[in-house]
Enzyme design. Structure first.
Site, PDB file in Angstrom:
ATOM      1  CG  ASN A 296       3.509  -6.150  -2.934  1.00 48.21           C
ATOM      2  OD1 ASN A 296       3.878  -5.740  -1.847  1.00 48.21           O
ATOM      3  ND2 ASN A 296       2.804  -5.400  -3.760  1.00 48.21           N
TER       4      ASN A 296
ATOM      5  CD  GLU B  58       2.324  -1.999  -4.957  1.00 45.21           C
ATOM      6  OE1 GLU B  58       2.834  -1.114  -4.250  1.00 45.21           O
ATOM      7  OE2 GLU B  58       1.523  -2.844  -4.527  1.00 45.21           O
TER       8      GLU B  58
ATOM      9  CE  LYS C 241      -0.672  -6.939  -3.015  1.00 41.27           C
ATOM     10  NZ  LYS C 241      -1.300  -5.698  -3.542  1.00 41.27           N
TER      11      LYS C 241
ATOM     12  CG  HIS D  96      -0.956   3.669  -3.582  1.00 42.58           C
ATOM     13  ND1 HIS D  96      -0.580   2.679  -4.468  1.00 42.58           N
ATOM     14  CD2 HIS D  96      -1.123   3.044  -2.385  1.00 42.58           C
ATOM     15  CE1 HIS D  96      -0.525   1.525  -3.838  1.00 42.58           C
ATOM     16  NE2 HIS D  96      -0.848   1.727  -2.566  1.00 42.58           N
ATOM     17  CG  LEU D  97      -6.474   7.222  -2.235  1.00 45.80           C
ATOM     18  CD1 LEU D  97      -7.833   7.884  -2.413  1.00 45.80           C
ATOM     19  CD2 LEU D  97      -5.602   8.003  -1.257  1.00 45.80           C
ATOM     20  N   GLY D  98      -5.076   3.031  -0.155  1.00 43.32           N
ATOM     21  CA  GLY D  98      -5.364   1.695   0.353  1.00 43.32           C
ATOM     22  C   GLY D  98      -5.234   1.729   1.858  1.00 43.32           C
TER      23      GLY D  98
ATOM     24  CB  ILE E 112      -9.485   3.213  -0.747  1.00 37.86           C
ATOM     25  CG1 ILE E 112      -9.463   2.368   0.531  1.00 37.86           C
ATOM     26  CG2 ILE E 112     -10.490   4.351  -0.609  1.00 37.86           C
ATOM     27  CD1 ILE E 112      -8.945   3.105   1.748  1.00 37.86           C
TER      28      ILE E 112
ATOM     29  NE  ARG F 130       0.736   2.341   7.644  1.00 37.02           N
ATOM     30  CZ  ARG F 130       1.183   2.125   6.407  1.00 37.02           C
ATOM     31  NH1 ARG F 130       2.140   2.897   5.917  1.00 37.02           N
ATOM     32  NH2 ARG F 130       0.663   1.180   5.660  1.00 37.02           N
TER      33      ARG F 130
ATOM     34  N   GLY G 290      -2.516   1.457   3.376  1.00 35.04           N
ATOM     35  CA  GLY G 290      -1.483   2.481   3.351  1.00 35.04           C
ATOM     36  C   GLY G 290      -1.836   3.443   2.229  1.00 35.04           C
TER      37      GLY G 290
ATOM     38  NE  ARG H  27       5.554  -2.239  -1.580  1.00 33.96           N
ATOM     39  CZ  ARG H  27       4.915  -2.308  -0.415  1.00 33.96           C
ATOM     40  NH1 ARG H  27       4.543  -3.484   0.073  1.00 33.96           N
ATOM     41  NH2 ARG H  27       4.643  -1.221   0.259  1.00 33.96           N
TER      42      ARG H  27
ATOM     43  CG  HIS I 133       2.497   3.688  -1.546  1.00 33.92           C
ATOM     44  ND1 HIS I 133       1.820   4.594  -0.770  1.00 33.92           N
ATOM     45  CD2 HIS I 133       2.292   2.478  -0.977  1.00 33.92           C
ATOM     46  CE1 HIS I 133       1.232   3.975   0.244  1.00 33.92           C
ATOM     47  NE2 HIS I 133       1.514   2.686   0.137  1.00 33.92           N
TER      48      HIS I 133
ATOM     49  CG  ASP J 172     -11.799  -3.068   5.262  1.00 30.56           C
ATOM     50  OD1 ASP J 172     -12.320  -2.365   4.372  1.00 30.56           O
ATOM     51  OD2 ASP J 172     -11.419  -4.234   5.066  1.00 30.56           O
ATOM     52  CG  MET J 173     -13.142   3.333   2.653  1.00 32.03           C
ATOM     53  SD  MET J 173     -13.384   4.763   3.760  1.00 32.03           S
ATOM     54  CE  MET J 173     -11.790   5.591   3.581  1.00 32.03           C
TER      55      MET J 173
END
Length: 392
Positions: free
Chosen positions: A10, A378, A17, A207-209, A328, A240, A211, A92, A180, A282-283
C-alpha cells in the site's frame, strides 16, 4: 510442505505499508508480518509479527534509491521469514478509471494503461505504480496484482456521479469516481461479520486520515461518496483543500497568474489543515497545540465532515449507522465528538466516556444512529483480491 504467501503493498507519499499473509486454508489468510518501508533521506524498514513482536527495525543507506529500498524489503520478506513461497505481490492502485473495475493481474500493457490515468490522479497514481515497476525489474517472474481504490464505487448511480458539464466530457471520463474503496470494502465486510442487521443499515463510513473522505453505504454497497473526479474533492484533509468553488481556481489562474503546476502543488500539498493552521497537516500536532489557528483548522475539519455527512444522509434517505475509521477516525476522540455533536439533529448521540476510551461502540442507548469505531485493513483486502486473481 512449503507455505504459500501473498505480499500486499500500500504505497503512500513517503512510505509503503506492507503485510505478508500465509494461505492458511481455502478461505482464510493468516497474517505473518506487517511493516512499513519509510522512504527518503532516512529510509527505514520496520516490521512486526502478528503478535506484535518486532522482527525488523533498521535504517537503510541514506543514499539508497527507492527501487533498491524496495529490493531490500523483498529480500527481507523472502529470506528472513522462513522459506515461504511468495506467489504474488498485490498493490493498491489509486485510480482505475472507467476500465478497471475489478482486480487484475498486472502486465506491461495494463501498467501502461494505468499510467495513462495519471492526469486523473497526478500525485497518487505515480506513487501507486512506482513499487509495481520496481518489483517488475527486481523480480520479473513474480506475479503482481492491481487492486483499485475506485472500483468499490462502481455501484454509484449515474445521477450521483455526473457533473453538470457538456455531455461529451462525461464520455471522455470526466465524472465522479470516488476513492478509499479498499478501506470501505473492508469496513463493509466487517459490518457484515459483526451483524447481518448492521450490514444492511444506511451507513456512512468516515475514513479520516491525512487523506479523508466519507462513503454512503446502503445494503453494503456504495451509493455516494465525497471524493469525486480527483482525490482533492470533498473533506478538508491534511494538506489537500477538499471541495472548493471552481471560481476560486479560475481567479487564481486568470487574475493572479498562478501557473498550473504551482496551483496543483498548492491544492495538494499546501492546503487543508496545514494551509489553515500554518502549523502542520498532522491532526495530532494540531490537537497538542494552543495556537488558535490550530483550533480553527480542527473546527473547519469537523464542520465540513458533518456537512458532507448530512448530504450523504440525504442521498440514502436517512442515517442509521456512522462508522469512524483510519488514523484520525480511529484515534481522535475529539474529532469524533465534534462531528457527532454537529449531527445531533439527525439523531446522533455520542457516549462521551465510551468515545474517550475508543470503544467499538460509542453511541448512547437512545441514539437513533449507531456509532462505531472500526479499524480498517486495506492490506487484507489487497491480499484477498490477489488470492482470487491467482486462483489459489
Amino acid at each position: 510442505m512449503t507455505r504459500q504467501s501473498i505480499l500486499a503493498l500500500n504505497a503512500g507519499s513517503s512510505s509503503i505499508k506492507f503485510a505478508l499473509y500465509d494461505l492458511a486454508s481455502s478461505q482464510e489468510l493468516q497474517l505473518v508480518s506487517r511493516g512499513t518501508l519509510d522512504l527518503g533521506d532516512r529510509s527505514t524498514l520496520r516490521a512486526k509479527a502478528a503478535d506484535g513482536t518486532v522482527q525488523c527495525d533498521r535504517r537503510l543507506a541514506a543514499d539508497k534509491p527507492q527501487d533498491a529500498a524496495i529490493g531490500e524489503m523483498l529480500n527481507w520478506v523472502r529470506h528472513e521469514l522462513g522459506g515461504r513461497e511468495l506467489i504474488c505481490a498485490g498493490h493498491r492502485i489509486v485510480h482505475g478509471g472507467s476500465e478497471f473495475i475489478e482486480p487484475v493481474r498486472l502486465t506491461p500493457e495494463i501498467i501502461e494503461a494505468m499510467d495513462r490515468l495519471t492526469p486523473l490522479a497526478p500525485l497518487h497514481q505515480p506513487r501507486s505504480l512506482a513499487p509495481v515497476r520496481a518489483i517488475a525489474a527486481l523480480q520479473p517472474d513474480l506475479p503482481q496484482i492491481g487492486c483499485f481504490d475506485t472500483a468499490f464505487h462502481q455501484t454509484i448511480e449515474p445521477i450521483v456521479r455526473r457533473f453538470a458539464l457538456p455531455r461529451k466530457y462525461e464520455g471522455e471520463g470526466l465524472r465522479r469516481y470516488g476513492f478509499h474503496g479498499l478501506s470501505y470494502e473492508y469496513i463493509a465486510g466487517r459490518l457484515g461479520e459483526m451483524s447481518p442487521t448492521l450490514a444492511v443499515k444506511r451507513t456512512i463510513i468516515a475514513h479520516l486520515g491525512n487523506g479523508a473522505s466519507l462513503c454512503a453505504l446502503r445494503e453494503g454497497k456504495s451509493v455516494d461518496t465525497t471524493m469525486g473526479f480527483s482525490a482533492l474533492d470533498g473533506l478538508v484533509m491534511g494538506t489537500r483543500c477538499g471541495a472548493i468553488d471552481p471560481g476560486v481556481l479560475l481567479y487564481l489562474l486568470l487574475e493572479r497568474g498562478i501557473a498550473a503546476d504551482r496551483l496543483q502543488t498548492m491544492l495538494y500539498e499546501q492546503s487543508g489543515l496545514l494551509g489553515i493552521s500554518g502549523i502542520s497537516g498532522d491532526m495530532r500536532t494540531l490537537e497538542a497545540s494552543n495556537d488558535p489557528r490550530a483550533r480553527e483548522a480542527m473546527e473547519l475539519f469537523a464542520f465540513r465532515a458533518a456537512r458532507e455527512a448530512a448530504a450523504l444522509a440525504n442521498t440514502m434517505g436517512g442515517l442509521e449507522c456512522l462508522v469512524f475509521t483510519a488514523g484520525i477516525g480511529e484515534r481522535s476522540s475529539s474529532v469524533r465528538k465534534a462531528i457527532c455533536e454537529k449531527l445531533a439533529w439527525l439523531g446522533v448521540a455520542i457516549d462521551g466516556p465510551a468515545n474517550d476510551a475508543h470503544a467499538q461502540t460509542i453511541s448512547r442507548p437512545e441514539s437513533k444512529v449507531e456509532i462505531r469505531v472500526v479499524a480498517t485493513d486495506e492490506e487484507k483486502i489487497i491480499a484477498r483480491h490477489s488470492r482470487v486473481v491467482m486462483q489459489v
